[in-house]
Scaffold this motif. Structure first.
Motif, PDB file in Angstrom:
ATOM      1  N   ILE A 209       0.866  -1.186   0.000  1.00  0.00           N
ATOM      2  CA  ILE A 209       0.000   0.000   0.000  1.00  0.00           C
ATOM      3  C   ILE A 209       0.903   1.237   0.000  1.00  0.00           C
ATOM      4  CG2 ILE A 209      -1.760   1.283   1.298  1.00  0.00           C
ATOM      5  CD1 ILE A 209      -2.827  -1.395   0.162  1.00  0.00           C
ATOM      6  N   SER A 210       0.721   2.072  -1.020  1.00  0.00           N
ATOM      7  CA  SER A 210       1.607   3.239  -1.172  1.00  0.00           C
ATOM      8  C   SER A 210       1.371   4.290  -0.097  1.00  0.00           C
ATOM      9  CB  SER A 210       1.420   3.856  -2.556  1.00  0.00           C
ATOM     10  OG  SER A 210       0.082   4.307  -2.717  1.00  0.00           O
ATOM     11  N   HIS A 211       0.101   4.573   0.184  1.00  0.00           N
ATOM     12  CA  HIS A 211      -0.197   5.606   1.186  1.00  0.00           C
ATOM     13  C   HIS A 211      -1.634   5.478   1.647  1.00  0.00           C
ATOM     14  CE1 HIS A 211      -1.579   7.423  -2.547  1.00  0.00           C
ATOM     15  NE2 HIS A 211      -2.119   8.452  -1.916  1.00  0.00           N
ATOM     16  N   LEU A 212      -1.944   6.200   2.728  1.00  0.00           N
ATOM     17  CA  LEU A 212      -3.249   6.011   3.372  1.00  0.00           C
ATOM     18  C   LEU A 212      -4.314   7.018   2.912  1.00  0.00           C
ATOM     19  CD1 LEU A 212      -2.142   4.922   6.962  1.00  0.00           C
ATOM     20  CD2 LEU A 212      -2.746   3.503   4.986  1.00  0.00           C
TER      21      LEU A 212
ATOM     22  N   GLY B  94       2.899  -1.221   4.304  1.00  0.00           N
ATOM     23  CA  GLY B  94       2.275   0.086   4.117  1.00  0.00           C
ATOM     24  C   GLY B  94       2.667   1.034   5.230  1.00  0.00           C
ATOM     25  N   PRO B  95       2.244   2.281   5.118  1.00  0.00           N
ATOM     26  CA  PRO B  95       2.643   3.286   6.110  1.00  0.00           C
ATOM     27  C   PRO B  95       2.189   2.928   7.522  1.00  0.00           C
ATOM     28  CG  PRO B  95       1.650   4.329   4.208  1.00  0.00           C
ATOM     29  CD  PRO B  95       1.429   2.863   4.041  1.00  0.00           C
ATOM     30  N   LYS B  96       2.957   3.403   8.474  1.00  0.00           N
ATOM     31  CA  LYS B  96       2.593   3.224   9.880  1.00  0.00           C
ATOM     32  C   LYS B  96       1.159   3.711  10.093  1.00  0.00           C
ATOM     33  CE  LYS B  96       4.240   4.234  14.527  1.00  0.00           C
ATOM     34  NZ  LYS B  96       3.953   2.844  14.982  1.00  0.00           N
ATOM     35  N   GLY B  97       0.370   2.897  10.792  1.00  0.00           N
ATOM     36  CA  GLY B  97      -1.034   3.235  11.020  1.00  0.00           C
ATOM     37  C   GLY B  97      -1.931   2.201  10.368  1.00  0.00           C
TER      38      GLY B  97
ATOM     39  N   HIS C 242       3.919  -5.044   7.899  1.00  0.00           N
ATOM     40  CA  HIS C 242       5.271  -4.482   7.829  1.00  0.00           C
ATOM     41  C   HIS C 242       5.076  -2.979   7.641  1.00  0.00           C
ATOM     42  CE1 HIS C 242       6.777  -8.623   7.119  1.00  0.00           C
ATOM     43  NE2 HIS C 242       5.634  -8.746   6.475  1.00  0.00           N
ATOM     44  N   GLU C 243       5.126  -2.255   8.742  1.00  0.00           N
ATOM     45  CA  GLU C 243       4.825  -0.822   8.661  1.00  0.00           C
ATOM     46  C   GLU C 243       6.066  -0.032   8.269  1.00  0.00           C
ATOM     47  OE1 GLU C 243       0.868   0.029  11.063  1.00  0.00           O
ATOM     48  OE2 GLU C 243       2.641   0.094  12.357  1.00  0.00           O
ATOM     49  N   LEU C 244       5.866   0.919   7.378  1.00  0.00           N
ATOM     50  CA  LEU C 244       6.977   1.690   6.827  1.00  0.00           C
ATOM     51  C   LEU C 244       6.982   3.105   7.389  1.00  0.00           C
ATOM     52  CD1 LEU C 244       6.439   0.567   3.124  1.00  0.00           C
ATOM     53  CD2 LEU C 244       7.918  -0.485   4.843  1.00  0.00           C
ATOM     54  N   GLU C 245       8.177   3.588   7.679  1.00  0.00           N
ATOM     55  CA  GLU C 245       8.307   4.948   8.218  1.00  0.00           C
ATOM     56  C   GLU C 245       9.482   5.703   7.610  1.00  0.00           C
ATOM     57  OE1 GLU C 245       7.436   5.565  12.681  1.00  0.00           O
ATOM     58  OE2 GLU C 245       8.181   3.501  12.572  1.00  0.00           O
ATOM     59  N   SER C 246      10.426   4.956   7.017  1.00  0.00           N
ATOM     60  CA  SER C 246      11.671   5.568   6.566  1.00  0.00           C
ATOM     61  C   SER C 246      11.441   6.529   5.406  1.00  0.00           C
ATOM     62  CB  SER C 246      12.655   4.477   6.132  1.00  0.00           C
ATOM     63  OG  SER C 246      13.759   5.072   5.494  1.00  0.00           O
ATOM     64  N   LYS C 247      12.190   7.605   5.403  1.00  0.00           N
ATOM     65  CA  LYS C 247      12.090   8.537   4.283  1.00  0.00           C
ATOM     66  C   LYS C 247      13.153   8.252   3.220  1.00  0.00           C
ATOM     67  CE  LYS C 247       9.633  12.076   6.757  1.00  0.00           C
ATOM     68  NZ  LYS C 247       9.680  13.305   7.539  1.00  0.00           N
TER      69      LYS C 247
ATOM     70  N   SER D 126      15.007   5.277   0.638  1.00  0.00           N
ATOM     71  CA  SER D 126      14.683   4.010  -0.013  1.00  0.00           C
ATOM     72  C   SER D 126      15.276   2.863   0.789  1.00  0.00           C
ATOM     73  CB  SER D 126      15.260   4.000  -1.432  1.00  0.00           C
ATOM     74  OG  SER D 126      15.040   2.739  -2.026  1.00  0.00           O
ATOM     75  N   GLU D 127      14.488   1.801   0.973  1.00  0.00           N
ATOM     76  CA  GLU D 127      14.976   0.642   1.716  1.00  0.00           C
ATOM     77  C   GLU D 127      14.449  -0.646   1.074  1.00  0.00           C
ATOM     78  OE1 GLU D 127      13.375   0.535   5.731  1.00  0.00           O
ATOM     79  OE2 GLU D 127      11.464   1.366   5.088  1.00  0.00           O
ATOM     80  N   VAL D 128      15.229  -1.707   1.253  1.00  0.00           N
ATOM     81  CA  VAL D 128      14.786  -3.004   0.762  1.00  0.00           C
ATOM     82  C   VAL D 128      13.799  -3.560   1.787  1.00  0.00           C
ATOM     83  CG1 VAL D 128      15.466  -5.366   0.188  1.00  0.00           C
ATOM     84  CG2 VAL D 128      16.946  -3.435  -0.459  1.00  0.00           C
ATOM     85  N   ILE D 129      12.593  -3.864   1.349  1.00  0.00           N
ATOM     86  CA  ILE D 129      11.581  -4.323   2.317  1.00  0.00           C
ATOM     87  C   ILE D 129      11.222  -5.783   2.128  1.00  0.00           C
ATOM     88  CG2 ILE D 129      10.582  -2.072   2.862  1.00  0.00           C
ATOM     89  CD1 ILE D 129       8.440  -2.600   0.759  1.00  0.00           C
ATOM     90  N   PHE D 130      11.691  -6.376   1.033  1.00  0.00           N
ATOM     91  CA  PHE D 130      11.453  -7.808   0.816  1.00  0.00           C
ATOM     92  C   PHE D 130      12.570  -8.331  -0.063  1.00  0.00           C
ATOM     93  CE2 PHE D 130       9.990 -11.314  -1.819  1.00  0.00           C
ATOM     94  CZ  PHE D 130       9.435 -12.170  -0.882  1.00  0.00           C
ATOM     95  N   GLU D 131      13.038  -9.530   0.247  1.00  0.00           N
ATOM     96  CA  GLU D 131      14.067 -10.131  -0.613  1.00  0.00           C
ATOM     97  C   GLU D 131      14.035 -11.645  -0.425  1.00  0.00           C
ATOM     98  OE1 GLU D 131      17.987  -8.417  -0.208  1.00  0.00           O
ATOM     99  OE2 GLU D 131      18.530  -9.133  -2.215  1.00  0.00           O
TER     100      GLU D 131
END
Lengths: 302, 302
Positions: free
Chosen positions: A58-61, A89-92, A115-120, A122-127
């Protein structure tokens, strides 16, 4: 790699304009990207084997990107799904979904992992061994990520014509050859890997970028992607609206595609004020040649 | 009174089976009852003037009855609605909606007022000079209410033929006559109201009962309703399922209609296991004659 556009319009769902949702089949992984209201019906209409979806991004809320998620999760429960489901997706997002499940007393029949995302950054979130997925930080009114899906190279293929000529090579050596290693004979002669194997099939990548203002600093992240979906909510005639709304024009999407040297650009997230979608293609083409328009039900096969 | 069925199937939304939602126009009030996923698109398809909806009633917090609510509220915001919107539903509904609006940073452009319900007894939750709305406590797996919508009697109509014969009656007396008062002449003679006026138009009522197990103690509440919608998730062949799921069969819906002496029964909330909906009508008719089947897009005009 196969991308199915489920919905590609902005804001309110209408009879023939569905909010953002895409189904991506990449290297045998089944992925859903965004999930606007009505996505589960679109998945059925497009005959997507949606029970196979294991990862949802999910890109954003904003509602047009996630209001269909809780319904899809509930449906998986009603269908007695057992496979785990991962939501990125984003935290929340965890609080939103679990509150609704809690109040409806309908806990899932399967493991639901957030898997909540907060970083501003770029990060690897799945591999795993087939796929790598990274975030593409975007510039929108709320915290938003695009996602880059990259196939990992498969093993080299044996060139059996040449391998069969060397009696010292045994079946137990194949694994090393496929992994690119040279073969050393008993007498010390080195047989180079490139003569014993063929290169693996090409790898592809897909960059999904919605919603965002024009943000050229994503270019290094999505460089040389096979396919880029970039939002184009507006045409240049409404460029003044992009500042407040944090959206892009078709021309800006074309600029990003050109700078990133992608192979193909797909436009979408059209504002309902435009009736002729071909105008988006025409405008983007002033910057970049290979432009396609997202439409509900359109399938891109690479 | 006009009732439009938007969706009437149970559980998961499918291409041609939409979850519960109904639009009721009663005595110039525009009302939405339940709001499953996709309701806003169905409202558009049925050309309902949905900006006029001022009151939304949610029976319970199962997804197929409210997952479309947050999307509809968001759309009202995007359309820059200014009129206040009242939401009636179980405790928790305010938290669900406001959390989603908060996380998407999309506050409404209009006053959004929640009326959370907790009582297990029938209570009047809305009343004005045209309409009275009460809860019908139901028996389901979570806290659930049906709703009884009752038109209030309008004023009596002047029987101008007779009124015109009495020179002493002036225009300023009309209000009292419409309110049922007799007219007293100067000489003390009493002219009876029934000779000067005609009765007001008949009033109608609509009882909405979904979802619920067979619950005869709702009968006194819905007694003599013009129209009753009663869920019939199953037929008698699956009666064993009604205990655990807290749903009704078509026969049980017919029994309630008969005991309550309603004028017409509408069935709905069909389980997806049944393909021939006429079987529901046939079964209910063993108990009650005037049975209709809910279908998306069907309009009942009283």
């Amino acid at each position: 790699m196969q991308l199915t556009i489920l919905g590609c319009h902005s804001a309110t769902p209408r009879t023939n304009a569905h909010p953002t949702a895409q189904y991506l089949k990449i290297n045998e992984r089944h992925i859903l990207i965004d999930c606007g209201e009505g996505t589960q019906v679109l998945l059925r209409q497009q005959k997507v084997p949606f029970a196979k979806i294991k990862h949802i991004f999910i890109s954003h809320l904003h509602g047009d990107h996630f209001f269909g998620l809780v319904g899809l999760i509930s449906t998986f429960g009603l269908l007695d799904r057992r496979t785990e489901l991962h939501i990125y997706g984003p935290k929340g997002i965890k609080e939103i979904i679990t509150l609704q499940l809690k109040l409806s007393k309908s806990w899932t029949s399967f493991p639901l992992l957030f898997h909540e995302l907060e970083s501003k950054e770029s990060e690897v979130i799945f591999e795993d061994k087939k796929l790598k997925i990274s975030t593409i930080p975007l510039d929108h009114r709320v915290y938003t990520n695009g996602f880059l899906f990259e196939e990992k190279p498969s093993l080299r293929k044996l060139n059996m014509e040449n391998v069969a000529m060397e009696p010292e090579i045994e079946i137990c050596d194949y694994h090393n050859l496929k992994n690119g290693k040279d073969f050393v004979k008993q007498d010390g002669t080195i047989l180079e890997n490139k003569d014993l194997t063929l290169p693996p099939k090409d790898t592809h990548s897909y960059a999904f970028c919605s919603d965002t203002a024009y943000k050229p600093d994503i270019v290094p992240i999505i460089k040389n992607a096979t396919l880029l979906y970039h939002e184009s909510t507006f045409l240049e005639d409404k460029k003044s609206l992009t500042e407040r709304t944090k959206h892009s024009t078709a021309k800006e999407a074309g600029k990003i595609a050109k700078q990133a040297n992608v192979q193909k650009l797909i436009l979408g997230h059209y504002s309902s004020r435009y009736s002729n979608l071909e105008d988006f293609r025409t405008e983007a083409k002033t910057e970049f040649t290979n432009v396609e328009l997202a439409e509900s039900g359109k399938v891109f096969i690479i």
